[in-house]
Design a protein around this motif. Structure first.
Motif, PDB file in Angstrom:
ATOM      1  N   TYR A  93       0.859  -1.178   0.000  1.00 35.88           N
ATOM      2  CA  TYR A  93       0.000   0.000   0.000  1.00 35.88           C
ATOM      3  C   TYR A  93       0.893   1.224   0.000  1.00 35.88           C
ATOM      4  O   TYR A  93       2.081   1.147   0.262  1.00 35.88           O
ATOM      5  N   ASN A  94       0.307   2.364  -0.301  1.00 29.43           N
ATOM      6  CA  ASN A  94       1.088   3.591  -0.369  1.00 29.43           C
ATOM      7  C   ASN A  94       0.693   4.625   0.675  1.00 29.43           C
ATOM      8  O   ASN A  94       1.279   5.687   0.738  1.00 29.43           O
ATOM      9  N   TYR A  95      -0.279   4.339   1.509  1.00 27.92           N
ATOM     10  CA  TYR A  95      -0.782   5.334   2.442  1.00 27.92           C
ATOM     11  C   TYR A  95       0.207   5.569   3.585  1.00 27.92           C
ATOM     12  O   TYR A  95       0.688   4.629   4.206  1.00 27.92           O
ATOM     13  N   THR A  96       0.466   6.828   3.857  1.00 27.44           N
ATOM     14  CA  THR A  96       1.400   7.190   4.926  1.00 27.44           C
ATOM     15  C   THR A  96       0.685   7.690   6.171  1.00 27.44           C
ATOM     16  O   THR A  96       1.334   8.007   7.155  1.00 27.44           O
ATOM     17  N   TYR A 113      -7.144  -1.127  -0.570  1.00 26.30           N
ATOM     18  CA  TYR A 113      -6.159  -0.598  -1.524  1.00 26.30           C
ATOM     19  C   TYR A 113      -5.803  -1.668  -2.554  1.00 26.30           C
ATOM     20  O   TYR A 113      -5.791  -1.411  -3.758  1.00 26.30           O
ATOM     21  N   CYS A 122      -4.060   6.843  -6.650  1.00 27.47           N
ATOM     22  CA  CYS A 122      -2.721   7.031  -7.182  1.00 27.47           C
ATOM     23  C   CYS A 122      -2.613   6.291  -8.502  1.00 27.47           C
ATOM     24  O   CYS A 122      -3.443   5.464  -8.834  1.00 27.47           O
ATOM     25  N   CYS A 129       3.910   4.414  -6.641  1.00 27.01           N
ATOM     26  CA  CYS A 129       2.649   5.139  -6.682  1.00 27.01           C
ATOM     27  C   CYS A 129       2.941   6.625  -6.821  1.00 27.01           C
ATOM     28  O   CYS A 129       3.590   7.214  -5.962  1.00 27.01           O
ATOM     29  N   THR A 133      -0.660   9.994  -1.201  1.00 29.43           N
ATOM     30  CA  THR A 133      -0.380   8.884  -0.295  1.00 29.43           C
ATOM     31  C   THR A 133      -1.219   9.025   0.972  1.00 29.43           C
ATOM     32  O   THR A 133      -0.941   8.394   1.976  1.00 29.43           O
TER      33      THR A 133
END
Length: 183
Positions: A93-96, A113, A122, A129, A133
Motif C-alpha cells: 500500500y502507499n498510504y502514509t 487498496y 494514485c 505510486c 499517499t
C-alpha cells in the motif's frame, strides 16, 4: 442500508450468526433502517459504537467504511462462488497516514487498496505510486467516495461476474412488435 442492499446480489444470507446487540438508540429509525442495522450486526459487519449504541445519526469515517466493506467482502461470494481473496501480510500500500488507526482498520484499508476499492488514489508507474499517499482515515466519507468504494467492491462479487461490463450507449428499448420507448 447501502451495504444491506448488496446482500441479495452477492448471495449473503439475510441474517448471520452474530448476536445482535440491543441498540438503545435506534427507536427513531424506520423499519427498513432497523432491518439493515440488525442484518449488518448479525453478520458482524457493524458492531455499533458501544455495547448498546449504534449511533445512527453519526457520520461514518473512511476507516470505518473500509472496515465495513472488508467485513462484508469476507462473506460475499465471487462469481466463482468463493470468497474474495486477499492476504494482508503480502499486500502493499502507499498510504502514509494510517498508523493511528486500529489494527483491523489498517488491515481493511490495506485490503481495500489492494482490491482497488478506493478508486484512483494514485497511479502506479514502474512499481511506484505517483500521487496522493493520504487515505484520510478520520475524515468522513463523502457520498461520491462511498459510491466508488461500493461499486468497486461489487466488482469482486458475483453481482458482477468476471468479464461482464455493461455500458448504456443509447436510451431507447426496442422489442419485437413494439416501438422504441425512451427511458
Amino acid at each position: 442500508r447501502f451495504i444491506h442492499r448488496m446482500f441479495v446480489p452477492t448471495s449473503v444470507a439475510a441474517a448471520g450468526l452474530t448476536a445482535v446487540p440491543a441498540f438503545t438508540d435506534i427507536a427513531h429509525v424506520d423499519a427498513g433502517g432497523t432491518a439493515a442495522i440488525n442484518a449488518l450486526a448479525s453478520h458482524g459487519i457493524t458492531l455499533g459504537t458501544s455495547a448498546t449504541a449504534f449511533s445512527p445519526d453519526s457520520n461514518v469515517t473512511r476507516a470505518q467504511m473500509a472496515t465495513f466493506l472488508s467485513r462484508f467482502l469476507k462473506i460475499a461470494k465471487t462469481s466463482a462462488g468463493g470468497t474474495v481473496a486477499t492476504t494482508i501480510a503480502t499486500e502493499t500500500y502507499n498510504y502514509t497516514d494510517i498508523t493511528g488507526v486500529t489494527a483491523e482498520e489498517s488491515e481493511s484499508i490495506i485490503r481495500g487498496y489492494n482490491l482497488g476499492l478506493h478508486g484512483a488514489s494514485c497511479v502506479v508507474t514502474a512499481g511506484q505510486c505517483a500521487g496522493s499517499t493520504a487515505y484520510r482515515p478520520a475524515d468522513d466519507i463523502t457520498r461520491a467516495e462511498m459510491a466508488t468504494f461500493m461499486t468497486n467492491a461489487m466488482a469482486h462479487s458475483n453481482a458482477r461476474p468476471a468479464g461482464l461490463v455493461l455500458q448504456a450507449t443509447h436510451n431507447a428499448i426496442t422489442g419485437a412488435g413494439t416501438s422504441s420507448h425512451e427511458l
